[in-house]
Structure formats: structure tokens, C-alpha cells
Design a protein around this motif. Structure first.
Motif, PDB file in Angstrom:
ATOM      1  N   VAL A  58       1.231  -1.122   0.068  1.00  0.00           N
ATOM      2  CA  VAL A  58      -0.204   0.412  -0.057  1.00  0.00           C
ATOM      3  C   VAL A  58       1.122   1.256   0.057  1.00  0.00           C
ATOM      4  O   VAL A  58       0.700   2.139  -0.741  1.00  0.00           O
ATOM      5  CB  VAL A  58      -1.133   0.046   1.425  1.00  0.00           C
ATOM      6  N   ASN A  59       1.668   0.909   0.961  1.00  0.00           N
ATOM      7  CA  ASN A  59       2.838   2.164   0.834  1.00  0.00           C
ATOM      8  C   ASN A  59       4.195   2.716  -0.387  1.00  0.00           C
ATOM      9  O   ASN A  59       4.049   3.866  -1.044  1.00  0.00           O
ATOM     10  CB  ASN A  59       4.240   2.378   1.683  1.00  0.00           C
ATOM     11  N   ILE A  60       4.126   1.480  -1.288  1.00  0.00           N
ATOM     12  CA  ILE A  60       4.682   1.131  -2.304  1.00  0.00           C
ATOM     13  C   ILE A  60       3.594   1.864  -3.419  1.00  0.00           C
ATOM     14  O   ILE A  60       4.489   3.343  -4.394  1.00  0.00           O
ATOM     15  CB  ILE A  60       5.538  -0.132  -2.749  1.00  0.00           C
ATOM     16  N   THR A  61       2.563   1.654  -3.464  1.00  0.00           N
ATOM     17  CA  THR A  61       1.354   2.449  -4.119  1.00  0.00           C
ATOM     18  C   THR A  61       1.164   3.804  -4.265  1.00  0.00           C
ATOM     19  O   THR A  61       1.575   4.669  -5.446  1.00  0.00           O
ATOM     20  CB  THR A  61       0.137   1.545  -4.195  1.00  0.00           C
ATOM     21  N   TYR A  62       1.471   4.000  -3.115  1.00  0.00           N
ATOM     22  CA  TYR A  62       1.112   5.832  -2.596  1.00  0.00           C
ATOM     23  C   TYR A  62       2.258   6.214  -3.330  1.00  0.00           C
ATOM     24  O   TYR A  62       1.828   7.440  -3.404  1.00  0.00           O
ATOM     25  CB  TYR A  62       0.819   5.451  -0.917  1.00  0.00           C
ATOM     26  N   ASN A  63       2.994   5.714  -2.784  1.00  0.00           N
ATOM     27  CA  ASN A  63       4.295   6.628  -3.757  1.00  0.00           C
ATOM     28  C   ASN A  63       4.392   6.830  -4.303  1.00  0.00           C
ATOM     29  O   ASN A  63       5.101   8.102  -5.274  1.00  0.00           O
ATOM     30  CB  ASN A  63       5.526   6.064  -2.000  1.00  0.00           C
ATOM     31  N   GLN A  64       4.406   5.519  -5.797  1.00  0.00           N
ATOM     32  CA  GLN A  64       4.547   5.732  -6.807  1.00  0.00           C
ATOM     33  C   GLN A  64       3.386   6.796  -6.918  1.00  0.00           C
ATOM     34  O   GLN A  64       3.573   7.052  -8.474  1.00  0.00           O
ATOM     35  CB  GLN A  64       3.516   4.083  -7.825  1.00  0.00           C
ATOM     36  N   PHE A  65       2.277   6.609  -6.473  1.00  0.00           N
ATOM     37  CA  PHE A  65       0.870   8.519  -6.891  1.00  0.00           C
ATOM     38  C   PHE A  65       2.462   9.179  -6.600  1.00  0.00           C
ATOM     39  O   PHE A  65       1.570  10.156  -7.512  1.00  0.00           O
ATOM     40  CB  PHE A  65       0.120   7.523  -6.184  1.00  0.00           C
ATOM     41  N   LEU A  66       2.810   9.425  -5.385  1.00  0.00           N
ATOM     42  CA  LEU A  66       2.998  11.146  -5.459  1.00  0.00           C
ATOM     43  C   LEU A  66       4.578  11.127  -6.325  1.00  0.00           C
ATOM     44  O   LEU A  66       4.219  12.674  -6.799  1.00  0.00           O
ATOM     45  CB  LEU A  66       3.780  10.643  -3.773  1.00  0.00           C
ATOM     46  N   ASN A  67       4.885  10.265  -6.871  1.00  0.00           N
ATOM     47  CA  ASN A  67       6.357  10.303  -7.478  1.00  0.00           C
ATOM     48  C   ASN A  67       5.470  11.167  -8.793  1.00  0.00           C
ATOM     49  O   ASN A  67       6.848  12.234  -9.721  1.00  0.00           O
ATOM     50  CB  ASN A  67       6.742   8.772  -7.685  1.00  0.00           C
ATOM     51  N   GLU A  72      -0.170  15.372  -2.084  1.00  0.00           N
ATOM     52  CA  GLU A  72      -2.300  15.338  -2.589  1.00  0.00           C
ATOM     53  C   GLU A  72      -2.252  15.526  -1.909  1.00  0.00           C
ATOM     54  O   GLU A  72      -3.995  16.381  -1.848  1.00  0.00           O
ATOM     55  CB  GLU A  72      -2.984  13.936  -2.679  1.00  0.00           C
ATOM     56  N   GLY A  73      -1.746  16.397  -0.675  1.00  0.00           N
ATOM     57  CA  GLY A  73      -2.276  16.805   0.898  1.00  0.00           C
ATOM     58  C   GLY A  73      -1.802  17.844   1.414  1.00  0.00           C
ATOM     59  O   GLY A  73      -1.633  18.194   1.868  1.00  0.00           O
ATOM     60  N   ASN A  74      -1.697  18.908   0.085  1.00  0.00           N
ATOM     61  CA  ASN A  74      -1.436  19.769   0.396  1.00  0.00           C
ATOM     62  C   ASN A  74      -2.554  21.271   0.013  1.00  0.00           C
ATOM     63  O   ASN A  74      -2.196  22.423  -0.439  1.00  0.00           O
ATOM     64  CB  ASN A  74      -0.516  19.906  -0.829  1.00  0.00           C
ATOM     65  N   LEU A  75      -3.756  21.466  -0.398  1.00  0.00           N
ATOM     66  CA  LEU A  75      -5.323  21.852   0.042  1.00  0.00           C
ATOM     67  C   LEU A  75      -5.339  21.700   1.443  1.00  0.00           C
ATOM     68  O   LEU A  75      -6.231  21.681   2.090  1.00  0.00           O
ATOM     69  CB  LEU A  75      -6.282  20.696  -0.426  1.00  0.00           C
ATOM     70  N   VAL A  76      -5.644  23.388   1.601  1.00  0.00           N
ATOM     71  CA  VAL A  76      -6.425  23.991   2.819  1.00  0.00           C
ATOM     72  C   VAL A  76      -8.225  24.406   2.112  1.00  0.00           C
ATOM     73  O   VAL A  76      -7.775  25.319   0.814  1.00  0.00           O
ATOM     74  CB  VAL A  76      -5.457  25.132   3.147  1.00  0.00           C
ATOM     75  N   VAL A  77      -8.873  24.332   2.504  1.00  0.00           N
ATOM     76  CA  VAL A  77      -9.714  25.186   2.165  1.00  0.00           C
ATOM     77  C   VAL A  77     -10.415  26.027   3.318  1.00  0.00           C
ATOM     78  O   VAL A  77     -10.991  26.115   3.994  1.00  0.00           O
ATOM     79  CB  VAL A  77     -10.817  24.440   1.230  1.00  0.00           C
ATOM     80  N   LEU A  78     -10.909  27.172   2.527  1.00  0.00           N
ATOM     81  CA  LEU A  78     -11.505  28.394   3.509  1.00  0.00           C
ATOM     82  C   LEU A  78     -13.091  28.460   2.847  1.00  0.00           C
ATOM     83  O   LEU A  78     -13.775  28.045   1.844  1.00  0.00           O
ATOM     84  CB  LEU A  78     -11.437  29.427   3.551  1.00  0.00           C
ATOM     85  N   PHE A 460     -19.457  19.515   0.793  1.00  0.00           N
ATOM     86  CA  PHE A 460     -18.978  18.709   0.050  1.00  0.00           C
ATOM     87  C   PHE A 460     -18.629  17.483   0.128  1.00  0.00           C
ATOM     88  O   PHE A 460     -17.842  16.972  -0.551  1.00  0.00           O
ATOM     89  CB  PHE A 460     -17.916  20.097  -0.122  1.00  0.00           C
ATOM     90  N   ASN A 461     -19.825  16.797   1.237  1.00  0.00           N
ATOM     91  CA  ASN A 461     -19.107  15.824   0.931  1.00  0.00           C
ATOM     92  C   ASN A 461     -17.307  15.147   1.086  1.00  0.00           C
ATOM     93  O   ASN A 461     -17.135  14.067   0.726  1.00  0.00           O
ATOM     94  CB  ASN A 461     -19.462  14.073  -0.027  1.00  0.00           C
ATOM     95  N   GLY A 462     -16.929  15.881   2.952  1.00  0.00           N
ATOM     96  CA  GLY A 462     -15.528  14.954   3.072  1.00  0.00           C
ATOM     97  C   GLY A 462     -14.054  16.101   2.560  1.00  0.00           C
ATOM     98  O   GLY A 462     -14.299  16.497   1.487  1.00  0.00           O
ATOM     99  N   ILE A 463     -13.567  15.730   3.452  1.00  0.00           N
ATOM    100  CA  ILE A 463     -12.197  16.319   3.153  1.00  0.00           C
ATOM    101  C   ILE A 463     -10.581  15.837   3.415  1.00  0.00           C
ATOM    102  O   ILE A 463     -10.185  16.133   2.651  1.00  0.00           O
ATOM    103  CB  ILE A 463     -11.931  17.541   4.625  1.00  0.00           C
ATOM    104  N   MET A 464     -11.123  13.943   2.918  1.00  0.00           N
ATOM    105  CA  MET A 464     -10.414  13.294   3.233  1.00  0.00           C
ATOM    106  C   MET A 464     -10.040  12.591   1.837  1.00  0.00           C
ATOM    107  O   MET A 464     -11.168  12.066   1.105  1.00  0.00           O
ATOM    108  CB  MET A 464     -10.070  12.208   4.197  1.00  0.00           C
ATOM    109  N   PRO A 465      -8.973  12.994   1.587  1.00  0.00           N
ATOM    110  CA  PRO A 465      -8.484  12.330  -0.612  1.00  0.00           C
ATOM    111  C   PRO A 465      -8.327  11.340  -0.715  1.00  0.00           C
ATOM    112  O   PRO A 465      -8.092  10.443   0.472  1.00  0.00           O
ATOM    113  CB  PRO A 465      -6.958  13.567  -0.425  1.00  0.00           C
ATOM    114  N   LEU A 466      -9.680  10.512  -1.958  1.00  0.00           N
ATOM    115  CA  LEU A 466      -9.298   9.184  -2.475  1.00  0.00           C
ATOM    116  C   LEU A 466      -9.117   9.754  -3.613  1.00  0.00           C
ATOM    117  O   LEU A 466      -9.479  10.478  -4.242  1.00  0.00           O
ATOM    118  CB  LEU A 466     -10.524   8.376  -2.118  1.00  0.00           C
ATOM    119  N   THR A 600      -6.041   5.329  -4.151  1.00  0.00           N
ATOM    120  CA  THR A 600      -4.511   5.370  -3.462  1.00  0.00           C
ATOM    121  C   THR A 600      -5.032   6.071  -2.341  1.00  0.00           C
ATOM    122  O   THR A 600      -6.485   6.556  -2.242  1.00  0.00           O
ATOM    123  CB  THR A 600      -2.978   5.443  -4.013  1.00  0.00           C
ATOM    124  N   GLY A 601      -4.338   6.868  -1.478  1.00  0.00           N
ATOM    125  CA  GLY A 601      -4.858   7.979  -0.784  1.00  0.00           C
ATOM    126  C   GLY A 601      -4.304   8.073   0.459  1.00  0.00           C
ATOM    127  O   GLY A 601      -4.328   7.430   0.878  1.00  0.00           O
TER     128      GLY A 601
END
Length: 799
Positions: A58-67, A72-78, A460-466, A600-601
Motif C-alpha cells: 500500500v505504501n509502495i502504491t501511494y509513493n508511486q502516485f506521489l512520484n 496530494e495533501g496540500n489543499l487548505v479550504v476556506l 462537499f461530502n468530505g475532505i479526506m482525499p481518495l 490510494t490516498g
């Protein structure tokens, strides 16, 4: 090590400590000073807890996505949900607030209502142009009405991203630079800049601004962890020292205990800094844990010193006997506690690994500090006065011991029936335990940022990215119409899932392109036909603006595409069902020979991590039981005694697990710790009792009943004292705002209370009932280590 050599060893230790007391105190002060210089290396965590090993699939897959697509977790919303926002003054102020954030170096980009642009067809140059919805600041209500008409009814591309057309909720998206998301710079920006700007805006315009997004949540969550360290340490010191004083009624003894545990806390922080570990939600628990575990050491040693003084009145001999008679017992009980924590080192999770390392080393440290500092300090103090020894003659302690003896002697069947009944009921409860893999479940639920999470879930149906990444296995494969149609079908399935938000991907952009080609008519917001695709794409190829938009959804080669949706905070079982459902749809839509699609996410990684830990719980706990069983075998050299000693310590664990099932407390990273910690601590009472029992057997010429009651009288009160300290000590964690920490404190406290009763009632009952099986010299062979040396009145006086 033989009995003689064991005793000789501790006699040598006692002489060395008492004869070199000044040198030892200097060394302790120097060691404390050195460790205090390491405090500067302590780092507060700026990343999520990764519960999986680095090499896990699961970590390998996530890191592949990040590469491929970056953090993907750089969004702040107001967000604002208020009809009064749609006035000239307030809407312009909202746009200015968003514009202000663009000037900060930490911000990569900002998207607000003012930044929204229409994709407009340029027939002359055969390309798409971008035109802003708002060219300048708004001046009339008519302009605002026109803006709302266009946004909420004409351009579905932006719906559920920057606004909710049904509730008229507006939000601004702030993307932080990806290289600062996991650093202290993020914290400084969130707390010093973003919160200040938002607070000023709320005050000036009387609007309730909601803030969320993973960087924001992580920052405030980490800050709460930091804030609670001081609370826990202060509460643990107060509660344990207060109980200690109630037992001993001596300010002198209480102050000595506080000195010992204070040094232990300083050493713990030093160990964390020396190893370069982060302060996480788990390592933050260790300093107060050391206080809670260290105070029973102090009770055991100081109580023994005062008993010796009362017996023969020789202070020097008493101090020597404190070390020679309790050295082994204190070492063994601290060692078993350390073993309970050390099993986390083998979980391959860096979070638990660090927790296990620091906790184990700190427990050994508090043992050394206790056995060194207490006897040495008492050498400088005057002979204890009569009032310091009064607690040894309290009537209630005699009454408590008599009650235990009466129960064991007359109500043994009742004890067994109660134990079996509790076991049966607990087994039923265990089957009701659920597993939780929620990222936010343990976060403080009475805080504003937690309420903001729920707000964005509702709007908006959530804030945790998938994230879903589609690998077409060829360059420019994403823009093939067949691929886009498959992605569209998958997105339609996601939209039908209530726990997921409307997805955004290149499909939305292509639909928007078709709408733009047909002059912005919203009924054409759909994928082009194969015939339309060629000339719409010809417009797109001439448009730099569309290429810029594509960067967020497609990699530079055109081989990989991402579909981003956001998930509500749901339980692990629901998340697993959603994952299975999506995977079934993916397998149906994307043939494996042509596509490789992964999910992933952060939410998914955390959920997988929770399942990983739960599966390893049995291994971790089994290892703790096995190691402690080996320990007991080494001490008592009797298989039957091992079995008897484990029963009263396993029963409380099963009762606690049953309680979790009945009370709806799920298995999660925080509550998983309960079992190994509680088992490692509760077995200490068993070691004390059985060691004294074996000694009584030898003194009483193998008379079982006399030996059991003698052991009960000798150890019952001290076991009660230490259990009460541990119960209330762990209870301080219920002051936490983190649900997991509250559950950990309450469950460990309950388990240790059950363990005390089990060791004081069930263990002696078993010894009496099974006396014929265990009461012989072959069964209880001479121990490898004699934990409690025989009485010897010829101790050498030590100066």
C-alpha cells in the motif's frame, strides 16, 4: 545464577551504591545534563502517522502516485455559508482575502470565486481562451446576481469544488507548496498567518469562516498533542504524588518520589532527542507513563526501607536490605513491563517501533534511578520519626488483608464462578468489537477545527482525499475517447456513492471543453462524440490555457490520469465495502491487459494501516505472553507455575476486550496498545506474590495454606497500593481531548484494577485448589534467580 551468587551480587551492588553515593549522584546529574542537551533535537511531528512498513504494498502504491502527481495533501479550504456574503462589500472582501494569500511564499496557488474563468471559444484563432467571471471588484447587486446565475446554473465544471449550488456555500482553495507541507514552515503559516487573516476577516465582516483541509487539520492536531504533554505530566505528578502522600503521610517520602520521577521524565525527553524521534500522539504519552510506572517503584522501595527500620532500628542495615532484598524483584517487575512495551518494536510500523523503543529504555532508566537515588537520599536524611512509620500499622490495611484471606478461604467457589461468568460474558462481547480506520475519529471533537471538518463533509461530502490513478500503459493514452468514456462511467459510479464527493478529473475538463465549443451552453457539458472529438481537440491543442489546466489531472506524458474524490469520515467496515465496490467496477471497466488502475490516498493508507496493526495485535500480544512466560520459567523453573501465573493475567485482558465490545470502543491504533501495556504491568503483581509464596513455602516446610496466607499478608497491601496508583495514574489520560488517548487511559486503568483483584483472589485460590499438583520440591525446583532472598540477620553493616 545460583541463589548464593544472586544474593552476593546484590550485596556487592548495595555496598557499591552506598559507599560511592557522591560519585553516583554526580554521574546522575551529569547524565541528566547531557540528556537535557538533547532536548533541542526533539521534533514535533509534521506528517501523518504511517502505520504501515515502508516496503508494504500500500505504501509502495501511494509513493508511486506521489512520484507522478506530487503531494496530494496540500489543499487548505476556506468556506462560508451565509446569504449575506452575496453583498458588494462582503463578496469583495472575501475576494480580497483570497488575493492576500497569493502574496505568501508558502502558497503555490489560490483558487477563489474571483479566480474562476470561463473557457470561451475563439473561432478566429480556433482555440479556447480563458475569460474571468469577475474582471474587477463588483460594484452592484446586479453584477452579483449575474455572477450567481452563471456559477450556479451555467458552469457545472466548478460545482462541488468551489461552491455548492444547492446550499450556496462558497469556498476558496489554497494550495500550499508541496515541499513545505511536511515541514515546520507549514505550521508557522497555518498558525501565524492563515488563522490571523481569517480571524481578522471574521471580526471585520461578521462572517463565520470555516477552515479545513489535511494541512490545516494536521497542524492543529499536532498543536493539541504538544499542548497536552504538559497537562498529562502535571496531572500525573499531582495524582500519583497525592495518592502517595495519602499512603505514607510523609512530605519527605513524597518529595523523594517526585525527585525520582522528575529525573525519569527528563531522561525520557533526552532519549527521544538523542534518538532523533518525533513527538507523536504516542511518544507524547511516555513521560506521564514513566511517572505512573515510577511511583510504584518508589512505593515498593520506601515501604521496604520503613519496614526494615521498624523491625530493627538500624538505618544503614535497612538501606542495604532495601537493595539486596528488593533489587531482584524491582528489576524483574520493571523488566516484564519493558517487555510489554518492547513487543511494539517488532511491528515494523515506525510509529509503534519508536514508541516501543523509547518506552522500554525509559522504564529501564526509571528502575536505575529508583534503585540509586532513593537509598542514597535516605543516607543523608535523619532517622525516620514515629509518624513516618504510622502507615504501617493502619487498621484498614489489616482489615483489607483479612477480607482477602476470608474470601480465598471461604468463598473460593464463588471466586471461580465469578471468574468463569466474567470470561463467558467477555467472550460474547469480544465478538462485537469493531475495527476503526478513521483519520479523524480520535481527534478532539470539542474543537472548532473538528466542527469545520463536519461542515465540509455536509457541504462537499468530505475532505479526506481518495485518489484513483489510471495507467493507460502508453503515451497520450489518457486522451483517447475510449479511456475518457471508461473514466466517466467510473465517475458516475462514484457520484452514486453517498460517502464520496463528486470526482474531478480530465473528464470534467473535456466536458467543459465541449460546452465551451458550443458557446457555453450547459446542456453540452458532456463528452464529445468521436466525430466531435477531433475538432474539439484541435481547439484544445492550440490553447495554452487548457494545457495549464491539464497539468493537475494528467502527467506530462499523457500516460497517467488521476480521478480525485473526497471521502467522509466513515468506519473501516464501510470503507472496505466502498473499496471493494469500486474495485469491482474498475475491474469491469478497465481490462487488465490495457490498463493498470490503483486506488490510494491518505484515508485509504490509514485504513490499511489500522487493519495491519490489528492483524499484528495477536502476534504482538502473543509475543509478550511468550516472553513473559519464558521469564517466569527462568525464575520458577516450573511449567505448572507458568500456567497458574498466566491465568489471572489473561482473564483481565479478556474482560477488557469484552467491555470494548459492549461499550462500542473499536480496535484502532490507540486502543491496540492497551493489551500489551496492561499485561506487562499486571504480571508484576504475580511475580511479587509467587516469589514471596515460594519463600514462605521454604520457611513453612512446604505447608501450602500457611504459605499462601503468609504471601497474601506480605504482598497484599503493597499490591493494593501500587494498583491504586496505577489506576488513578492511567486515569489522567481521560483528561485528553483525543478520543483514542481517553480510551487508552480508561481501558488500561480498568484492566489493571481487574488484574489486582485477579492476582489477590484468583491466584491464591488456584494455588490452594491445586496444592497437590504444585506443592512439592520437584514442581517448585530451586529458582534460577531467588527474587526475594531469605532472611539473614548477619547483613554486613555498610558505611
Amino acid at each position: 545464577m545460583s541463589k548464593l551468587s544472586t544474593k552476593s551480587f546484590w550485596e556487592v551492588v548495595a555496598r557499591s551504591i552506598l559507599r560511592n553515593k557522591i560519585i553516583i549522584l554526580v554521574l546522575i546529574v551529569l547524565a541528566t545534563f547531557f540528556l537535557s542537551t538533547q532536548w533541542k533535537n526533539m521534533r514535533f511531528t509534521f506528517t501523518e502517522a504511517n502505520l504501515l512498513p515502508d516496503d508494504h504494498e500500500v505504501n509502495i502504491t501511494y509513493n508511486q502516485f506521489l512520484n507522478i502527481f506530487g503531494e496530494e495533501g496540500n489543499l487548505v479550504v476556506l468556506g462560508v455559508k451565509d446569504p449575506s456574503l452575496f453583498t458588494v462589500e462582503k463578496l469583495n472582501a472575501w475576494n480580497r482575502l483570497s488575493e492576500n494569500f497569493k502574496s505568501y511564499d508558502e502558497v503555490e496557488t489560490v483558487l477563489s470565486i474571483k479566480d474562476l474563468q470561463k473557457l470561451v471559444k475563439n473561432t478566429e484563432k480556433q482555440k479556447f481562451d480563458l475569460q474571468p467571471f469577475i474582471t474587477d471588484y463588483l460594484t452592484t447587486l446586479a453584477e452579483i446576481d449575474t455572477l450567481q446565475q452563471e456559477l450556479f446554473q451555467q458552469y457545472p465544471f466548478y460545482d462541488n469544488f468551489l461552491f455548492n449550488k444547492e446550499t450556496r456555500t462558497i469556498r476558496t482553495a489554497i494550495y500550499l507548496k508541496k515541499d513545505i507541507v511536511n515541514t515546520s514552515i507549514r505550521k508557522d503559516f497555518i498558525i501565524d498567518i492563515l488563522q490571523t487573516e481569517v480571524d481578522n476577516f471574521e471580526r471585520d465582516y461578521d462572517l463565520d469562516v470555516r477552515v479545513s483541509g489535511m494541512p490545516y487539520i494536521r497542524t492543529l492536531n499536532s498543536q493539541n498533542i504538544v499542548d497536552e504533554i504538559g497537562l498529562f505530566i502535571g496531572a500525573a505528578l499531582f495524582v500519583t504524588s497525592f495518592i502517595f502522600f495519602l499512603f505514607f503521610r510523609s512530605f519527605r517520602a513524597t518529595l523523594i518520589a517526585l525527585v525520582v520521577v522528575s529525573f525519569g521524565v527528563m531522561w525520557t525527553f533526552g532519549i527521544i532527542g538523542l534518538l532523533g524521534y518525533e513527538i507523536t500522539v504516542l511518544t507524547a504519552l511516555i513521560p506521564p507513563l514513566i511517572i505512573v510506572i515510577g511511583i510504584p517503584n518508589c512505593i515498593f522501595l520506601i515501604n521496604k526501607y520503613q519496614q526494615e527500620v521498624k523491625d530493627h532500628g538500624n538505618k544503614v542495615r535497612s538501606l542495604q536490605r532495601v537493595i539486596t532484598k528488593t533489587g531482584n524483584a524491582t528489576l524483574m517487575t520493571n523488566a516484564t513491563t519493558a517487555v510489554g512495551f518492547s513487543t511494539f518494536i517488532l511491528t515494523e510500523s515506525s510509529l509503534l517501533n519508536e514508541f516501543g523503543v523509547v518506552a522500554s529504555l525509559s522504564i529501564i532508566a526509571i528502575f536505575l534511578l529508583s534503585i540509586l537515588i532513593i537509598p542514597i537520599i535516605y543516607t543523608f536524611l535523619p532517622f525516620p520519626k514515629e509518624r513516618h512509620l504510622e502507615h504501617l500499622n493502619r487498621r484498614w490495611t489489616s482489615g483489607f488483608v483479612n477480607w482477602m484471606q476470608r474470601m480465598v478461604k471461604e468463598r473460593r467457589i464463588t471466586i471461580y464462578i465469578t471468574a468463569v461468568s466474567l470470561l463467558t460474558v467477555s467472550l460474547i462481547g469480544i465478538y462485537q468489537i469493531k475495527i476503526s480506520g478513521s483519520l479523524i475519529e480520535d481527534m478532539p471533537q470539542n474543537t472548532e477545527f473538528f466542527n469545520d471538518i463536519r461542515f465540509f463533509e455536509n457541504e462537499f461530502n468530505g475532505i479526506m482525499p481518495l485518489e484513483i490513478m489510471v495507467d493507460t500503459k502508453r503515451k497520450r493514452g489518457v486522451m483517447k475517447l475510449s479511456t475518457l468514456k471508461r473514466m466517466e462511467e467510473l465517475e458516475a459510479h462514484i457520484i452514486e456513492t453517498p460517502q464520496l464527493s463528486r470526482p474531478i478529473s480530465v473528464v470534467s475538463l473535456v466536458k467543459y471543453s465541449k460546452q465551451a465549443y458550443y458557446n457555453g451552453n450547459p446542456k453540452y457539458y458532456q463528452l464529445p462524440t468521436s466525430q466531435e472529438n477531433s475538432f474539439i481537440l484541435s481547439y484544445a491543442k492550440n490553447s495554452n490555457t487548457e494545457a495549464d489546466l491539464l497539468q493537475s489531472f494528467v502527467d506530462s506524458t499523457g500516460r497517467y490520469a488521476r480521478i480525485t474524490t473526497f471521502m467522509k469520515d466513515i468506519g473501516t467496515d464501510k470503507m472496505e465495502r466502498i473499496e471493494e465496490d469500486l474495485q469491482t467496477e474498475i475491474n469491469k471497466l478497465f481490462p487488465a491487459e490495457n490498463y493498470n488502475v490503483i486506488m490510494t490516498g491518505k484515508a485509504l493508507v490509514f485504513q490499511k494501516g489500522t487493519n495491519y496493526l490489528v492483524k499484528n495485535l495477536a502476534i504482538s500480544l502473543s509475543l509478550a505472553i511468550f516472553l513473559i512466560a519464558l521469564f517466569m520459567a527462568y525464575l520458577f523453573r516450573s511449567f505448572r507455575m507458568i500456567v497458574i501465573s498466566l491465568i489471572p493475567n489473561l482473564l483481565p485482558l479478556l474482560i477488557t476486550a469484552g467491555l470494548m465490545g459492549y461499550l462500542g470502543v473499536p480496535l484502532k491504533p490507540s486502543t491496540i496498545l492497551v493489551f500489551s501495556i496492561a499485561f506487562g504491568i499486571s504480571v508484576d503483581d504475580t511475580i511479587h506474590f509467587l516469589a514471596k509464596y515460594r519463600q514462605e513455602l521454604q520457611v513453612n516446610k512446604w505447608k501450602i495454606k500457611k504459605s499462601v496466607y503468609g504471601a497474601l499478608r506480605e504482598t497484599g497491601v503493597s499490591m493494593f497500593y501500587t494498583s491504586i496508583v496505577l489506576f488513578f495514574g492511567f486515569s489522567v489520560f481521560t483528561l485528553s481531548s483525543f478520543g483514542g488517548t481517553v480510551a487508552l487511559g480508561a481501558l488500561v486503568s480498568a484492566t489493571l484494577l481487574f488484574a489486582m483483584l485477579s492476582n489477590l483472589l484468583l491466584l491464591p485460590s488456584l494455588l490452594l485448589s491445586l496444592e497437590r499438583s504444585i506443592a512439592n520440591k520437584e514442581t517448585l525446583k530451586k529458582p534460577t534467580i531467588n527474587i526475594i532472598p531469605e532472611e539473614d540477620d548477619n547483613d554486613e553493616n555498610t558505611n
